[in-house]
Write a protein that holds these residues in place. Structure first.
Motif, PDB file in Angstrom:
ATOM      1  N   GLU A   1      59.341  34.539  29.921  1.00 39.56           N
ATOM      2  CA  GLU A   1      60.169  35.592  29.114  1.00 39.56           C
ATOM      3  C   GLU A   1      59.897  37.377  29.167  1.00 39.56           C
ATOM      4  O   GLU A   1      60.656  37.961  29.543  1.00 39.56           O
ATOM      5  CB  GLU A   1      60.291  35.209  27.542  1.00 39.56           C
TER       6      GLU A   1
ATOM      7  N   TYR B   1      69.699  27.954  27.074  1.00 34.62           N
ATOM      8  CA  TYR B   1      69.531  26.785  27.702  1.00 34.62           C
ATOM      9  C   TYR B   1      70.089  25.647  26.774  1.00 34.62           C
ATOM     10  O   TYR B   1      70.134  25.953  25.874  1.00 34.62           O
ATOM     11  CB  TYR B   1      68.282  26.041  28.166  1.00 34.62           C
TER      12      TYR B   1
ATOM     13  N   GLN C   1      59.349  28.916  29.417  1.00 35.60           N
ATOM     14  CA  GLN C   1      60.227  29.860  29.074  1.00 35.60           C
ATOM     15  C   GLN C   1      59.501  30.868  28.541  1.00 35.60           C
ATOM     16  O   GLN C   1      59.771  32.187  28.696  1.00 35.60           O
ATOM     17  CB  GLN C   1      61.363  29.058  28.454  1.00 35.60           C
TER      18      GLN C   1
ATOM     19  N   SER D   1      62.055  31.110  21.685  1.00 32.91           N
ATOM     20  CA  SER D   1      62.096  32.109  22.835  1.00 32.91           C
ATOM     21  C   SER D   1      63.530  32.662  22.971  1.00 32.91           C
ATOM     22  O   SER D   1      64.596  31.849  22.739  1.00 32.91           O
ATOM     23  CB  SER D   1      61.738  31.700  23.855  1.00 32.91           C
TER      24      SER D   1
ATOM     25  N   LEU E   1      64.942  33.612  25.870  1.00 36.92           N
ATOM     26  CA  LEU E   1      65.510  32.855  27.218  1.00 36.92           C
ATOM     27  C   LEU E   1      65.338  31.331  26.795  1.00 36.92           C
ATOM     28  O   LEU E   1      66.645  30.901  27.376  1.00 36.92           O
ATOM     29  CB  LEU E   1      64.069  32.905  28.105  1.00 36.92           C
ATOM     30  N   LEU E   2      64.793  30.738  25.926  1.00 38.18           N
ATOM     31  CA  LEU E   2      65.046  29.227  25.811  1.00 38.18           C
ATOM     32  C   LEU E   2      66.379  28.915  25.081  1.00 38.18           C
ATOM     33  O   LEU E   2      66.924  27.946  25.404  1.00 38.18           O
ATOM     34  CB  LEU E   2      64.024  28.878  24.600  1.00 38.18           C
TER      35      LEU E   2
ATOM     36  N   GLN F   1      65.785  22.496  25.408  1.00 38.62           N
ATOM     37  CA  GLN F   1      64.990  23.438  24.550  1.00 38.62           C
ATOM     38  C   GLN F   1      64.023  22.334  23.527  1.00 38.62           C
ATOM     39  O   GLN F   1      63.182  22.963  23.214  1.00 38.62           O
ATOM     40  CB  GLN F   1      65.809  23.905  23.578  1.00 38.62           C
TER      41      GLN F   1
END
Length: 180
Positions: free
Chosen positions: A26, A8, A22, A2, A4-5, A13
């Protein structure tokens, strides 16, 4: 993985539950980011599209959705530039926002008039109707104005040979600045 992932730390993750959350969030987060970017574009007259009507309403300009965005933007810019005491510089700025070229303004106090000459283009500038309306709003009631529009004259055209002019239509010759 992802988008978004990837924002982090690696240890987060790796968690399957965290990654699933996530991935579920997203699409919504991306939609919010796009909406934010679209909204920010509406806050700038040069990039506004659907937000032009709010600019027009706030400035007391009639909303005419059928007119092209470029003309609507020039009216908004003109209104924004036209706030305050009317000066030669203000008249020049307003006229340039409609003409897409350089403008020279000459005061003629003995005649209670102003001359607006479109020196940056040949032929009639676009959107003259809206320019006239904008000037009507910013000009003091006791002053009038005249437009000076530059056209190609026959003397200017005669300076070119027929071979030089054969690539152009008559309209293009009249409105061009071919060596003359």
């Amino acid at each position: 993985m992802s988008t978004l992932l990837t924002r982090y730390p690696a240890y987060l993750q790796k968690g399957a539950e965290f990654a699933d959350i996530q991935q579920a969030l997203e699409p919504e987060v991306l939609a919010l980011w796009q909406a934010r970017d679209g909204m920010m574009e509406q806050l700038n007259v040069d990039s506004a599209t659907w937000g032009l009507k709010y600019w027009e309403q706030a400035l007391g300009i009639p909303v005419e959705l059928a007119k092209p965005a470029a003309f609507r933007r020039s009216r908004v810019k003109s209104k924004l530039r036209g706030a305050g005491v009317t000066t030669v510089a203000m008249i020049q700025s307003v006229a340039e926002s409609f003409s897409n070229g350089d403008v020279e303004v000459t005061e003629l106090p003995e005649r209670y008039r102003v001359e607006i000459e479109f020196v940056g283009s040949i032929g009639t500038p676009p959107n003259m109707e809206d320019l006239t309306a904008a000037l009507g709003e910013i000009m003091p009631a006791h002053l009038g104005w005249d437009y000076v529009i530059i056209y190609k004259t026959w003397d200017g055209v005669k300076k070119n040979t027929w071979n030089e002019l054969s690539a152009y239509t008559w309209q293009q010759v009249k409105e061009s600045d071919l060596n003359g």
